[in-house]
Design a protein around this motif. Structure first.
Motif, PDB file in Angstrom:
ATOM      1  N   ARG A  80       1.274 -14.442  53.152  1.00 46.75           N
ATOM      2  CA  ARG A  80       2.336 -14.514  52.146  1.00 46.75           C
ATOM      3  C   ARG A  80       3.674 -14.883  52.789  1.00 46.75           C
ATOM      4  NH1 ARG A  80       2.385 -12.241  47.097  1.00 46.75           N
ATOM      5  NH2 ARG A  80       0.479 -11.126  47.643  1.00 46.75           N
ATOM      6  N   VAL A  81       3.999 -14.201  53.875  1.00 46.40           N
ATOM      7  CA  VAL A  81       5.268 -14.476  54.561  1.00 46.40           C
ATOM      8  C   VAL A  81       5.301 -15.909  55.079  1.00 46.40           C
ATOM      9  CG1 VAL A  81       6.724 -13.814  56.504  1.00 46.40           C
ATOM     10  CG2 VAL A  81       5.545 -12.054  55.181  1.00 46.40           C
ATOM     11  N   LEU A  82       4.183 -16.355  55.638  1.00 43.88           N
ATOM     12  CA  LEU A  82       4.124 -17.701  56.210  1.00 43.88           C
ATOM     13  C   LEU A  82       4.350 -18.763  55.139  1.00 43.88           C
ATOM     14  CD1 LEU A  82       3.533 -19.367  58.773  1.00 43.88           C
ATOM     15  CD2 LEU A  82       1.125 -19.348  58.107  1.00 43.88           C
ATOM     16  N   TRP A  84       5.916 -18.440  52.141  1.00 40.59           N
ATOM     17  CA  TRP A  84       7.281 -18.408  51.607  1.00 40.59           C
ATOM     18  C   TRP A  84       8.287 -18.937  52.624  1.00 40.59           C
ATOM     19  CZ3 TRP A  84       8.252 -18.540  46.820  1.00 40.59           C
ATOM     20  CH2 TRP A  84       7.466 -17.865  45.888  1.00 40.59           C
ATOM     21  N   VAL A  85       8.101 -18.598  53.881  1.00 37.44           N
ATOM     22  CA  VAL A  85       9.010 -19.123  54.913  1.00 37.44           C
ATOM     23  C   VAL A  85       8.896 -20.639  55.002  1.00 37.44           C
ATOM     24  CG1 VAL A  85       9.423 -19.190  57.399  1.00 37.44           C
ATOM     25  CG2 VAL A  85       9.113 -16.999  56.255  1.00 37.44           C
ATOM     26  N   THR A  86       7.669 -21.149  54.920  1.00 38.62           N
ATOM     27  CA  THR A  86       7.475 -22.595  54.993  1.00 38.62           C
ATOM     28  C   THR A  86       8.116 -23.311  53.806  1.00 38.62           C
ATOM     29  OG1 THR A  86       5.384 -22.247  56.164  1.00 38.62           O
ATOM     30  CG2 THR A  86       5.742 -24.405  55.179  1.00 38.62           C
ATOM     31  N   VAL A  87       7.921 -22.774  52.595  1.00 39.18           N
ATOM     32  CA  VAL A  87       8.479 -23.410  51.396  1.00 39.18           C
ATOM     33  C   VAL A  87      10.000 -23.371  51.421  1.00 39.18           C
ATOM     34  CG1 VAL A  87       8.638 -23.269  48.896  1.00 39.18           C
ATOM     35  CG2 VAL A  87       6.432 -22.969  50.013  1.00 39.18           C
ATOM     36  N   LEU A  88      10.569 -22.202  51.734  1.00 37.45           N
ATOM     37  CA  LEU A  88      12.036 -22.088  51.792  1.00 37.45           C
ATOM     38  C   LEU A  88      12.610 -22.974  52.895  1.00 37.45           C
ATOM     39  CD1 LEU A  88      12.454 -18.240  51.227  1.00 37.45           C
ATOM     40  CD2 LEU A  88      12.824 -20.096  49.586  1.00 37.45           C
ATOM     41  N   CYS A 137       9.696 -21.917  38.635  1.00 38.23           N
ATOM     42  CA  CYS A 137       8.803 -21.962  37.467  1.00 38.23           C
ATOM     43  C   CYS A 137       7.417 -21.410  37.782  1.00 38.23           C
ATOM     44  CB  CYS A 137       8.695 -23.397  36.959  1.00 38.23           C
ATOM     45  SG  CYS A 137      10.232 -24.073  36.301  1.00 38.23           S
ATOM     46  N   LEU A 138       6.956 -21.625  38.992  1.00 36.36           N
ATOM     47  CA  LEU A 138       5.599 -21.203  39.366  1.00 36.36           C
ATOM     48  C   LEU A 138       5.595 -19.950  40.234  1.00 36.36           C
ATOM     49  CD1 LEU A 138       4.018 -24.675  40.263  1.00 36.36           C
ATOM     50  CD2 LEU A 138       3.906 -23.454  38.091  1.00 36.36           C
ATOM     51  N   TYR A 139       6.681 -19.194  40.203  1.00 37.04           N
ATOM     52  CA  TYR A 139       6.778 -18.033  41.092  1.00 37.04           C
ATOM     53  C   TYR A 139       5.627 -17.045  40.851  1.00 37.04           C
ATOM     54  CZ  TYR A 139       8.533 -13.753  43.225  1.00 37.04           C
ATOM     55  OH  TYR A 139       8.653 -12.612  43.970  1.00 37.04           O
ATOM     56  N   GLY A 140       5.347 -16.749  39.585  1.00 36.97           N
ATOM     57  CA  GLY A 140       4.277 -15.796  39.286  1.00 36.97           C
ATOM     58  C   GLY A 140       2.917 -16.295  39.729  1.00 36.97           C
ATOM     59  N   ASP A 141       2.633 -17.572  39.452  1.00 36.31           N
ATOM     60  CA  ASP A 141       1.341 -18.142  39.860  1.00 36.31           C
ATOM     61  C   ASP A 141       1.216 -18.214  41.378  1.00 36.31           C
ATOM     62  OD1 ASP A 141       0.498 -18.434  37.268  1.00 36.31           O
ATOM     63  OD2 ASP A 141       1.191 -20.502  37.089  1.00 36.31           O
ATOM     64  N   ILE A 142       2.331 -18.515  42.053  1.00 32.85           N
ATOM     65  CA  ILE A 142       2.285 -18.565  43.518  1.00 32.85           C
ATOM     66  C   ILE A 142       2.009 -17.178  44.088  1.00 32.85           C
ATOM     67  CG2 ILE A 142       3.664 -18.966  45.592  1.00 32.85           C
ATOM     68  CD1 ILE A 142       5.081 -21.203  44.097  1.00 32.85           C
ATOM     69  N   GLN A 143       2.654 -16.162  43.534  1.00 36.09           N
ATOM     70  CA  GLN A 143       2.406 -14.802  44.011  1.00 36.09           C
ATOM     71  C   GLN A 143       0.957 -14.392  43.783  1.00 36.09           C
ATOM     72  OE1 GLN A 143       4.759 -13.941  46.151  1.00 36.09           O
ATOM     73  NE2 GLN A 143       5.342 -12.014  45.185  1.00 36.09           N
ATOM     74  N   MET A 144       0.419 -14.732  42.601  1.00 37.07           N
ATOM     75  CA  MET A 144      -0.976 -14.403  42.316  1.00 37.07           C
ATOM     76  C   MET A 144      -1.917 -15.151  43.256  1.00 37.07           C
ATOM     77  SD  MET A 144      -4.014 -15.404  40.798  1.00 37.07           S
ATOM     78  CE  MET A 144      -3.482 -16.910  39.975  1.00 37.07           C
ATOM     79  N   SER A 145      -1.628 -16.424  43.510  1.00 37.74           N
ATOM     80  CA  SER A 145      -2.483 -17.221  44.399  1.00 37.74           C
ATOM     81  C   SER A 145      -2.464 -16.663  45.814  1.00 37.74           C
ATOM     82  CB  SER A 145      -2.012 -18.678  44.402  1.00 37.74           C
ATOM     83  OG  SER A 145      -2.051 -19.224  43.100  1.00 37.74           O
ATOM     84  N   LEU A 146      -1.292 -16.240  46.272  1.00 35.63           N
ATOM     85  CA  LEU A 146      -1.206 -15.647  47.603  1.00 35.63           C
ATOM     86  C   LEU A 146      -1.956 -14.322  47.666  1.00 35.63           C
ATOM     87  CD1 LEU A 146       2.519 -16.436  48.468  1.00 35.63           C
ATOM     88  CD2 LEU A 146       0.484 -17.494  49.423  1.00 35.63           C
ATOM     89  N   VAL A 148      -4.650 -13.708  45.966  1.00 32.68           N
ATOM     90  CA  VAL A 148      -6.060 -14.115  46.054  1.00 32.68           C
ATOM     91  C   VAL A 148      -6.422 -14.480  47.482  1.00 32.68           C
ATOM     92  CG1 VAL A 148      -7.709 -15.900  45.363  1.00 32.68           C
ATOM     93  CG2 VAL A 148      -6.229 -14.859  43.656  1.00 32.68           C
ATOM     94  N   VAL A 149      -5.544 -15.244  48.146  1.00 33.22           N
ATOM     95  CA  VAL A 149      -5.790 -15.645  49.529  1.00 33.22           C
ATOM     96  C   VAL A 149      -5.859 -14.423  50.445  1.00 33.22           C
ATOM     97  CG1 VAL A 149      -4.788 -16.859  51.491  1.00 33.22           C
ATOM     98  CG2 VAL A 149      -4.807 -17.948  49.245  1.00 33.22           C
ATOM     99  N   GLU A 150      -4.950 -13.472  50.240  1.00 31.02           N
ATOM    100  CA  GLU A 150      -4.978 -12.246  51.049  1.00 31.02           C
ATOM    101  C   GLU A 150      -6.224 -11.432  50.767  1.00 31.02           C
ATOM    102  OE1 GLU A 150      -1.358 -10.282  50.094  1.00 31.02           O
ATOM    103  OE2 GLU A 150      -0.150 -11.446  51.516  1.00 31.02           O
ATOM    104  N   SER A 151      -6.641 -11.385  49.501  1.00 32.08           N
ATOM    105  CA  SER A 151      -7.856 -10.645  49.152  1.00 32.08           C
ATOM    106  C   SER A 151      -9.082 -11.258  49.813  1.00 32.08           C
ATOM    107  CB  SER A 151      -8.036 -10.619  47.632  1.00 32.08           C
ATOM    108  OG  SER A 151      -6.960  -9.969  46.998  1.00 32.08           O
TER     109      SER A 151
END
Length: 476
Positions: A80-82, A84-88, A137-146, A148-151
């Protein structure tokens, strides 16, 4: 009937007679002598290096496996951190580039360059704004996708036994391929064999159409069984992930049964797997025949650029169709495991689910694809560096290896293949967890109460929204 070679007690250079009266067994020294006689000394030395450095190759496989597990831990803790850091960082970088071009625009005297710098500044600032807007706009979907990836990484780390699923299925696939090759050798022995130019290889021709048709049938059977094993691997992994998803937060703490997944596949859904795999086998067979014909035509029409371009376009289209069928069948097998339906119904439900949640599927596939790609490269490079250090420090192996650089490349390939084996499980786990979550979400969260904790937070929001809608409908 004994062959002339066996009766005369003579074997080819790449073989050596040992304890078996009627068989010639492989001999690596003979391989070296064979390539030496063929004028390819280096190839023989390289193959002999693989034999002398087998301990390093085993160490490469072990190191690649351990490195892959550490990579799973990294994804579980830092994915998750990786992201968000990359996108920002991308947003900031685009804005900074726009500022630099604007600065050059302010200080440039040449009008032509001023216009160019101005346009580039506007373009980079616009890109930065668009990326930031999409992010919001996609903040919620991005958080959910991350989540899923962590899970998926958590599933891999807590259930290491799932890595044996592709290993077992790949061993079964290899056994079938070896059987197919042996049968092919017997089949080709019925044709007329002639030497291929001055090489030590041969070509086989058939005068009877029955034999040619039999070869086509045997080739299609290879593709079908191969596709069946691909589907079996995807289904068993998906069924195992489904067991974990709906019990991850229960008293059993996500205990899974790989044997149960195999039973579901072989006793309840083997027909769905066979039916789904035939579509993949058909496109594989068509691609094989087309590529064979394309190479023949391109060799004959090497100066016809239009023909070469058209054939390449058709080849690309067939490859795209094959990837689409592979993607659809992979998702259909997940639906078969979840809903216990036939393949056609599962494919229809999977297609509808993808259409309804195209953004989420795109995000999860993008994130998992990026992590899988970098994981393969990182594990392969790390394994190559480890083996290079081992070759330089282990005198027992160093003194018997002719080309350490070639051994290092082979070790990279071993580490890469081990990473492919593990990260393929991770990719399927991500896709399966996403589908479980989406079905869970569409049933208002009543599909299970023991889902992974990091996804349960999103389901709480879904349940609250459904409760609010029900209250408004009752009041109205």
């Amino acid at each position: 009937m004994e062959s002339l070679i066996v009766r005369s007690h003579v074997c080819a250079l790449i073989f050596n007679r040992k304890d078996f009266e009627l068989y010639c067994l492989p001999n690596f020294e003979g391989v070296k002598e064979f390539f030496l006689a063929a004028g390819m000394k280096m190839v023989g030395e390289y193959i002999l290096d693989l034999y002398n450095g087998w301990k390093v190759l085993v160490a490469a496989a072990v190191f690649g496996f351990v490195f892959s597990l550490f990579y799973m831990i990294f994804l579980k803790c830092c994915a998750r951190v990786l992201i968000w850091v990359t996108v920002l960082a991308a947003i900031v970088l685009l804005a900074v580039l726009g500022f630099l071009f604007f600065w050059n625009y302010r200080n440039e005297a040449d009008e032509d360059f001023k216009l160019l710098y101005k346009v580039l500044a506007i373009v980079f600032w616009s890109l930065s704004g668009i990326v930031a807007l999409v992010l919001l706009c996609l903040y919620g979907d991005i958080q959910m996708s991350l989540s899923v990836v962590e899970s998926a990484a958590s599933f891999m780390f807590t259930n290491c036994g799932v890595i044996f699923i592709p290993i077992v299925i790949n061993i079964l696939t290899a056994c079938f391929v070896l059987y197919w090759i042996a049968a092919l050798v017997y089949f080709l022995s019925t044709g007329e064999i002639s030497q291929w130019g001055s090489t030590p290889f041969a070509t086989v021709s058939f005068t009877d159409a029955l034999f040619r048709n039999s070869f086509i049938y045997q080739l299609f059977a290879l593709f079908w069984v191969w596709a069946f094993f691909i589907g079996l691997n995807q289904f068993v992994l998906s069924a195992t992930v489904i067991q974990w998803y709906f019990t991850a937060n229960s008293d059993t703490k996500g205990n899974i049964s790989i044997a149960k997944s195999f039973c579901w596949a072989l006793f309840y859904h083997i027909g769905s797997l066979a039916f789904g795999s035939i579509f993949l086998a058909i496109i594989m067979f068509i691609r094989f025949v087309f590529e064979y014909m394309r190479r023949k035509v391109m060799k004959a029409e090497r100066h016809n650029a239009l023909m070469r371009c058209l054939l390449s376009c058709f080849s690309c289209c067939l490859k795209c169709i094959g990837e689409c069928i592979l993607f659809l069948t992979k998702n259909a097998y997940v639906q078969v495991a979840i809903r216990s339906t036939c393949f056609c119904c599962a494919a229809k439900e999977a297609f509808r689910l993808i259409i309804r949640n195209a953004t989420r599927f795109a995000l999860v596939n993008a994130f998992s694809g990026v992590f899988v790609f970098f994981g393969k490269c990182a594990v392969g490079a790390g394994t190559a560096f480890f083996c290079w250090m081992l070759l330089n420090s282990w005198s027992e192996v160093r003194d018997n290896v002719y080309a350490p650089s070639v051994m290092t490349i082979v070790c990279f390939a071993i580490g890469y293949l081990v990473a492919v084996l593990l990260l393929t499980v991770y990719d399927i786990a991500s896709n399966t967890i996403l589908q479980c979550f989406l079905i869970d979400e569409e049933t208002s969260g009543h599909g299970g109460r023991n889902r992974p904790r990091c996804l349960d937070n999103f389901m709480t929001e879904v349940r609250n929204s459904f409760i609010a809608v029900d209250k408004r409908e009752r009041l109205s």
